[in-house]
Design a protein around this motif. Structure first.
Motif, short mmCIF file in Angstrom:
data_model
loop_
_atom_site.label_atom_id
_atom_site.label_comp_id
_atom_site.label_asym_id
_atom_site.label_seq_id
_atom_site.Cartn_x
_atom_site.Cartn_y
_atom_site.Cartn_z
N ASN A 37 -39.85 -30.57 7.21
CA ASN A 37 -38.66 -29.99 6.57
C ASN A 37 -38.11 -28.79 7.34
OD1 ASN A 37 -39.00 -31.84 4.40
ND2 ASN A 37 -40.52 -30.47 3.52
N TYR A 47 -36.53 -22.19 8.14
CA TYR A 47 -37.39 -22.57 7.02
C TYR A 47 -38.12 -23.86 7.39
CZ TYR A 47 -34.31 -19.35 4.57
OH TYR A 47 -33.59 -18.24 4.20
N SER A 49 -42.13 -26.26 6.42
CA SER A 49 -43.42 -26.37 5.75
C SER A 49 -44.47 -26.71 6.79
CB SER A 49 -43.40 -27.48 4.69
OG SER A 49 -42.46 -27.20 3.69
N LYS A 51 -48.09 -28.63 6.81
CA LYS A 51 -48.83 -29.47 5.86
C LYS A 51 -49.88 -30.29 6.57
CE LYS A 51 -45.94 -33.59 5.76
NZ LYS A 51 -45.28 -34.54 4.88
N LYS A 56 -49.76 -28.12 1.39
CA LYS A 56 -48.52 -27.74 2.05
C LYS A 56 -48.28 -26.26 1.82
CE LYS A 56 -44.53 -28.30 0.10
NZ LYS A 56 -43.20 -28.59 -0.40
N ASP A 58 -45.15 -23.49 2.33
CA ASP A 58 -43.76 -23.25 2.68
C ASP A 58 -43.66 -21.96 3.48
OD1 ASP A 58 -42.83 -25.55 1.37
OD2 ASP A 58 -42.79 -24.50 -0.54
#
Length: 68
Positions: A37, A47, A49, A51, A56, A58
């Motif tokens: 993302n 921005y 993530s 994971k 995960k 952020d």
């Protein structure tokens, strides 16, 4: 979970910062995972993530304004 006391966001942020800076087990830690993302905001912030198969996190990278 029942909340019995509220703290200000700034107090919460300071608490998290203190834990991250002072917890020995978090010194020089490296993580391995997949970037997901990924978003480059027009403001300059990024921005994304991090994971793996089980969790995960952020994340955000804030644009730094350089001062002369």
């Amino acid at each position: 979970m029942q909340v019995t006391e509220f703290i200000k966001i700034s107090e919460f942020s300071d608490l998290i910062k203190e834990v991250l800076e002072n917890e020995r087990s978090l010194k020089d830690v490296a993580v391995k995972g997949e970037v997901a993302n990924l978003t480059f905001n027009k403001s300059g912030h990024v921005y994304f993530s991090l994971k793996d198969a089980e969790a995960k996190v952020d994340c955000a990278i804030w644009k730094v304004e350089h001062q002369s």
